[in-house]
Design a protein around this motif. Structure first.
Motif, PDB file in Angstrom:
ATOM      1  N   MET A 266      92.852  26.992 109.156  1.00  0.00           N
ATOM      2  CA  MET A 266      91.639  27.796 108.969  1.00  0.00           C
ATOM      3  C   MET A 266      91.983  29.059 108.195  1.00  0.00           C
ATOM      4  N   TYR A 267      91.416  29.198 107.010  1.00  0.00           N
ATOM      5  CA  TYR A 267      91.667  30.382 106.184  1.00  0.00           C
ATOM      6  C   TYR A 267      91.051  31.605 106.858  1.00  0.00           C
ATOM      7  N   LEU A 268      91.839  32.654 107.036  1.00  0.00           N
ATOM      8  CA  LEU A 268      91.390  33.839 107.761  1.00  0.00           C
ATOM      9  C   LEU A 268      90.770  34.857 106.807  1.00  0.00           C
ATOM     10  N   ARG A 269      89.513  34.626 106.492  1.00  0.00           N
ATOM     11  CA  ARG A 269      88.797  35.564 105.638  1.00  0.00           C
ATOM     12  C   ARG A 269      88.727  36.928 106.319  1.00  0.00           C
ATOM     13  N   ARG A 319      83.111  29.907 111.609  1.00  0.00           N
ATOM     14  CA  ARG A 319      81.864  29.396 111.039  1.00  0.00           C
ATOM     15  C   ARG A 319      82.067  29.009 109.571  1.00  0.00           C
ATOM     16  N   HIS A 320      82.807  29.838 108.841  1.00  0.00           N
ATOM     17  CA  HIS A 320      83.070  29.555 107.429  1.00  0.00           C
ATOM     18  C   HIS A 320      83.855  28.251 107.292  1.00  0.00           C
ATOM     19  N   HIS A 321      84.865  28.052 108.128  1.00  0.00           N
ATOM     20  CA  HIS A 321      85.678  26.834 108.085  1.00  0.00           C
ATOM     21  C   HIS A 321      84.828  25.610 108.426  1.00  0.00           C
ATOM     22  N   TRP A 322      84.004  25.720 109.444  1.00  0.00           N
ATOM     23  CA  TRP A 322      83.112  24.643 109.885  1.00  0.00           C
ATOM     24  C   TRP A 322      82.139  24.255 108.773  1.00  0.00           C
ATOM     25  N   GLN A 323      81.615  25.250 108.062  1.00  0.00           N
ATOM     26  CA  GLN A 323      80.698  24.974 106.954  1.00  0.00           C
ATOM     27  C   GLN A 323      81.424  24.312 105.793  1.00  0.00           C
ATOM     28  N   ARG A 324      82.649  24.735 105.539  1.00  0.00           N
ATOM     29  CA  ARG A 324      83.432  24.091 104.474  1.00  0.00           C
ATOM     30  C   ARG A 324      83.713  22.627 104.814  1.00  0.00           C
ATOM     31  N   LEU A 325      83.963  22.338 106.089  1.00  0.00           N
ATOM     32  CA  LEU A 325      84.169  20.950 106.492  1.00  0.00           C
ATOM     33  C   LEU A 325      82.915  20.119 106.243  1.00  0.00           C
TER      34      LEU A 325
END
Length: 342
Positions: A266-269, A319-325
Motif C-alpha cells: 500500500m503506497y503511503l500517500r 481508501r486510495h489503495h482500495w479504489q486503485r484495486l
C-alpha cells in the motif's frame, strides 16, 4: 470464503461487530479487522493452526494479543526453538512462489532500528567501528542517529561503515550466544516494480512505496539481489496478515490477483500529496532473512539517505489503495471481496 469471515467461526462475528462500530479516524484495530475478514490467502489448515494457537478470543483485544504472539512466536520463532517460521510450513504451501531466472528483488533496510546489533558490535563481535557505541536509553532513535550521522554523512566513511554494519548484522543473525535471537523474515519487492520509486533525492518515497511508515528520522539503505543463486531459486512467499501481525499498513491482495504478483504494497500517500505519485504496483513477497552484501547495495544504486518522516492519514491511504484495486480488477470484483474501506 475467507476463513476469518466464515460465519461458523466465533471470531467472524467479533470482527464484523468491530467493523460496524462508528468510525474512529485512523483506527488501526478497524483496519486489521477488515484485513482479516478479507484474508483469502490463508488455507483452512493454517487458519486452524492459528485459532488453536490463539485459544479463546472472546473480545477484540484477545485477537490483537493473539496476532502479536503468533507473529513473535510462530512467524519469528526463536532460533533455538527448532521450528520453521509459519510461512514456510506445509499449511502455507499455496503461498509459495518461485520467480523466473534473471529477476531481482529489493528491500529497504532501516539502519536506525538496528540498535541491538550495534550494542553487540563491539562487546560480542569485536568489530572496531562499534567500539564507541554506547547505549544511552531512553534517547532511542535519537541516540542511534547521532552515532550513524557522524559516520554516514562523511562520504569517505560511508561505504566502509555500511560494510561494518552488514558484518555485524550477519554475525548477530548467526550468533548462538544471543539467547533472544529469532529467525526473522525479510519483506522484499520485485525490483522492476520498485525501481520507479527510488529517486535518490526523495528517500521518503522509498518507504512510502513499500508501505512502511516512520515516525522518527531514520537512516535507510536499499539492497537488490537475484532470486536465483548458483542455479537454484529462492523460495518466496505471498504475505498474509498473519505474517504482518498487528500491522494496519498491510493490505491483503484480492482473490483476482495472481499468485505470482505476491501482495500489493500500500503506497503511503502523504496528507498533502497530490495524486501524482509514480504509477504501478509494488509487488511484495517475504523470505527468511539472509546476509546482505555491499555489492547488493551498489547494485541498487548505492542508495543510503536519512528519511525525516513518513506518515499520512491511514484511512485516506487505505481508501486510495482500495479504489486503485477497483480500477485494476473492477469494482464488482473488489466490492464482492471487501465491501467497504477503511
Amino acid at each position: 470464503m475467507c476463513p476469518f469471515a466464515d460465519p461458523l467461526q466465533p471470531v467472524s462475528k467479533l470482527l464484523d461487530g468491530y467493523c460496524d462500530l462508528p468510525i474512529q479516524p485512523g483506527d488501526p484495530h478497524r483496519a486489521v479487522a477488515r484485513n482479516l475478514l478479507a484474508e483469502h490467502r490463508l488455507s483452512a489448515d493454517r487458519f486452524k493452526g492459528f485459532t488453536a494457537f490463539a485459544g479463546d478470543m472472546p473480545a477484540f483485544e484477545q485477537v490483537h494479543l493473539a496476532l502479536e504472539r503468533y507473529q513473535t512466536d510462530q512467524v519469528r520463532p526463536l532460533s533455538g526453538a527448532g521450528i520453521e517460521p509459519a510461512y514456510e510450513r506445509d499449511d502455507n504451501a499455496e503461498n509459495r512462489i518461485t520467480l523466473g531466472k534473471g529477476m531481482h528483488v529489493g528491500t529497504v533496510l532501516n539502519l536506525t532500528r538496528l540498535d541491538n546489533v550495534y550494542r553487540e558490535g563491539w562487546s560480542t563481535f569485536r568489530i572496531p567501528q562499534f567500539e564507541k557505541y554506547v547505549q544511552t536509553s531512553p534517547r532511542g532513535a535519537e541516540q542511534v542517529n547521532d552515532f550513524l550521522n557522524d559516520r554516514l554523512t562523511d562520504a569517505a566513511q560511508r561505504e566502509p561503515f555500511l560494510e561494518a554494519i552488514l558484518l555485524a548484522l550477519s554475525r548477530f543473525r548467526k550468533s548462538k550466544r544471543i539467547a533472544a535471537q529469532r529467525v526473522r523474515p525479510t519483506w522484499v519487492a520485485e525490483w522492476d516494480s520498485l525501481r520507479p520509486f527510488l529517486e535518490p533525492d526523495k528517500p521518503e518515497r522509498w518507504l512510502q512505496a513499500v508501505g512502511v511508515p516512520s515516525d522518527d528520522p531514520a537512516w535507510v539503505a536499499v539492497f537488490r539481489y537475484p532470486v536465483w543463486r548458483r542455479g537454484k531459486p529462492m523460495i518466496l512467499y505471498r504475505p498474509t496478515q498473519l505474517d504482518a501481525g498487528w500491522y494496519a499498513h498491510h493490505f491483503p491482495s484480492p482473490p483476482a490477483a495472481p499468485l505470482e504478483s505476491g501482495g500489493y504494497a500500500m503506497y503511503l500517500r502523504q496528507d498533502s500529496e497530490p495524486p501524482s505519485e509514480p504509477s504501478g504496483w509494488i509487488r511484495e513477497y517475504l523470505h527468511r532473512q539472509i546476509d546482505f552484501s555491499i555489492e547488493q547495495w551498489r547494485d541498487a544504486g548505492s542508495l543510503l539517505r536519512m528519511v525525516r518522516r513518513v506518515g499520512g492519514a491511514l484511512d485516506d491511504q487505505r481508501r486510495h489503495h482500495w479504489q486503485r484495486l477497483q480500477e485494476k480488477y473492477g469494482t464488482p470484483q473488489i466490492l464482492g471481496w471487501m465491501a467497504s474501506c477503511p
